[in-house]
Design a protein around this motif. Structure first.
Motif, short mmCIF file in Angstrom:
data_model
loop_
_atom_site.label_atom_id
_atom_site.label_comp_id
_atom_site.label_asym_id
_atom_site.label_seq_id
_atom_site.Cartn_x
_atom_site.Cartn_y
_atom_site.Cartn_z
N PRO A 159 0.82 -1.21 0.00
CA PRO A 159 0.00 0.00 0.00
C PRO A 159 0.85 1.26 0.00
O PRO A 159 1.83 1.36 0.74
N VAL A 160 0.48 2.20 -0.85
CA VAL A 160 1.08 3.53 -0.77
C VAL A 160 0.58 4.18 0.51
O VAL A 160 -0.62 4.26 0.74
N LEU A 161 1.51 4.62 1.35
CA LEU A 161 1.15 5.14 2.67
C LEU A 161 1.01 6.66 2.63
O LEU A 161 2.00 7.37 2.37
N PRO A 162 -0.17 7.17 2.88
CA PRO A 162 -0.35 8.62 2.87
C PRO A 162 0.61 9.33 3.83
O PRO A 162 0.78 8.89 4.98
N VAL B 86 -3.63 2.54 -2.90
CA VAL B 86 -3.41 3.36 -1.71
C VAL B 86 -3.88 2.58 -0.49
O VAL B 86 -4.83 1.80 -0.54
N LEU B 87 -3.20 2.77 0.63
CA LEU B 87 -3.53 2.09 1.88
C LEU B 87 -5.02 2.12 2.20
O LEU B 87 -5.65 3.17 2.15
N ARG B 88 -5.56 0.94 2.49
CA ARG B 88 -6.92 0.81 3.01
C ARG B 88 -6.84 0.51 4.50
O ARG B 88 -5.93 -0.19 4.95
N TYR C 2 -9.49 9.52 5.82
CA TYR C 2 -10.18 8.23 5.68
C TYR C 2 -11.64 8.32 6.13
O TYR C 2 -11.95 8.96 7.14
N ASP C 3 -12.51 7.63 5.38
CA ASP C 3 -13.91 7.59 5.78
C ASP C 3 -14.15 6.46 6.77
O ASP C 3 -13.22 5.74 7.15
N ARG C 4 -15.38 6.26 7.18
CA ARG C 4 -15.70 5.28 8.22
C ARG C 4 -15.47 3.85 7.75
O ARG C 4 -15.26 2.95 8.55
N ALA C 5 -15.51 3.63 6.44
CA ALA C 5 -15.27 2.29 5.90
C ALA C 5 -13.78 1.99 5.74
O ALA C 5 -13.40 0.87 5.40
N TYR D 209 -7.73 12.29 -3.14
CA TYR D 209 -6.34 11.93 -2.82
C TYR D 209 -5.92 10.69 -3.60
O TYR D 209 -4.83 10.66 -4.20
N GLU D 210 -6.77 9.68 -3.61
CA GLU D 210 -6.42 8.43 -4.28
C GLU D 210 -6.21 8.66 -5.78
O GLU D 210 -5.27 8.13 -6.37
N GLU D 211 -7.07 9.43 -6.40
CA GLU D 211 -6.94 9.71 -7.83
C GLU D 211 -5.64 10.46 -8.11
O GLU D 211 -4.97 10.21 -9.13
N ARG D 212 -5.27 11.38 -7.23
CA ARG D 212 -4.02 12.13 -7.43
C ARG D 212 -2.81 11.22 -7.39
O ARG D 212 -1.92 11.28 -8.24
N ILE D 213 -2.76 10.33 -6.39
CA ILE D 213 -1.61 9.44 -6.24
C ILE D 213 -1.54 8.42 -7.37
O ILE D 213 -0.47 8.21 -7.97
N THR D 214 -2.65 7.78 -7.68
CA THR D 214 -2.62 6.78 -8.76
C THR D 214 -2.35 7.46 -10.11
O THR D 214 -1.71 6.85 -10.99
#
Length: 317
Positions: A209-212, A240-242, A270-273, A280-285
């Motif tokens: 996982p890519v770590l924020p 990205v890290l889940r 991060y959201d509740r899930a 953020y995820e779209e920017r990194i990927t």
């Protein structure tokens, strides 16, 4: 004459479920599997929707492993127990063959609940039988691993037409020692990619996982993609890290100790899930996709593959 009263009810057994049902041998928990093929949570981030794992738990002890919550169903915790109490499915091959006989052909991921080539595989050698069963069924599959033990089966995997996805999220050893303490170093995994490619295995890298805020800086991403390309990988699949339940608590404990100034920023991201912000995820990927283009590699989830025929098709004339 006095008699001692005998209890008609057995004392409650408050041991974890796994300890009541499993056979402990050589430090591993042997538990007969009732089913092998399981649904992959959509939050996992990989392409396959179904997976199988001969082992549950993983000695690589990666803090961000999304499979940690599975140990809770066994009465164990998702932290240290996941790293040290490894569950083995001795009947994995027989159970898998039975399920493949009625499987609809969707591609399977192998090794999601625990690395299928971790140290337990040296003892139990379940993977050659798993590969043979999958190859015989014609079902396409991708093996996920960090371990060089996969080279033992490189010939089997190449003949089966399997894909192998080696996980390399970053090449900074300081980060690796902190968040993947039981896993091989990045250089060893890069050498593994080269060896698999040389052996004729269809090999890609799961950049996960890519770590924020820890491994997502532009120079870190560039260094990682450049070295992956140098190892000969044909494609990169970034994730990205889940932080799903179980994983989130374990990772958060470490983050609070090692990087307390980042805790609030993670809570915002991060959201509740346990999913990162879509922006953020779209920017990194997107950054990783651009780097892959520069270094001549495909980027993103692998396209689905059709089921191979079990036997050669007969000529019609």
């Amino acid at each position: 004459m006095a008699w001692d009263a005998l209890s008609l009810v057995e004392a409650a057994d408050d041991r974890p479920l796994i300890e009541r049902r499993a056979v402990v041998r050589g430090g591993f928990y042997e538990l007969q599997a009732r089913t092998m093929i399981e649904r992959v949570p959509q939050a996992a981030g990989i392409a396959q929707r179904w997976a199988l794992s001969p082992y549950r738990g993983c000695a690589h002890a990666c803090l961000g492993c999304g499979a940690r919550a599975g140990h809770r169903r066994l009465g164990l915790d998702a932290g240290g127990d996941f790293d040290t109490r490894i569950v083995v499915k001795p009947n994995a091959v027989a159970r898998l063959r039975a399920e493949l006989a009625r499987w609809d052909g969707q591609e399977l991921a192998v090794g999601v609940s625990g690395d299928c080539y971790q140290a337990a595989e040296e003892t139990y050698r379940l993977m050659p039988g798993v590969i043979a069963a999958l190859a015989g069924s014609g079902v396409p599959f991708t093996v996920y691993t960090k371990s060089a033990l996969v080279l033992r089966d490189a010939g089997l995997l190449a003949r089966a037409g399997a894909r192998v996805a080696v996980s390399i999220a970053f090449v900074d050893e300081r980060i690796r020692r902190a968040v993947e303490p039981g896993a091989p170093g990045a250089q060893a995994r890069l050498e593994l990619v080269s060896a698999l490619v040389e052996a004729g295995v269809d090999c890609r890298v799961l950049m996960a996982p890519v770590l924020p805020l820890l491994s997502d800086a532009a120079d870190q991403l560039t260094a990682t993609v450049r070295r992956i390309a140098g190892a000969g990988a044909r494609a990169v699949e970034p994730v990205v890290l889940r932080l799903p339940p179980g994983t989130r608590a374990w990772y958060a404990q470490w983050l609070a100790r090692a990087h307390p100034h980042l805790v609030e920023r993670y809570e915002e991201l991060y959201d509740r899930a346990g999913l990162p912000s879509p922006g953020y995820e779209e920017r990194i990927t997107g950054q990783i996709a651009e780097l892959c283009q520069v270094y001549g590699m495909a980027c993103g989830a692998s396209p689905p593959r059709p089921r191979e025929p079990r036997a050669a098709q007969l000529a019609l004339v």
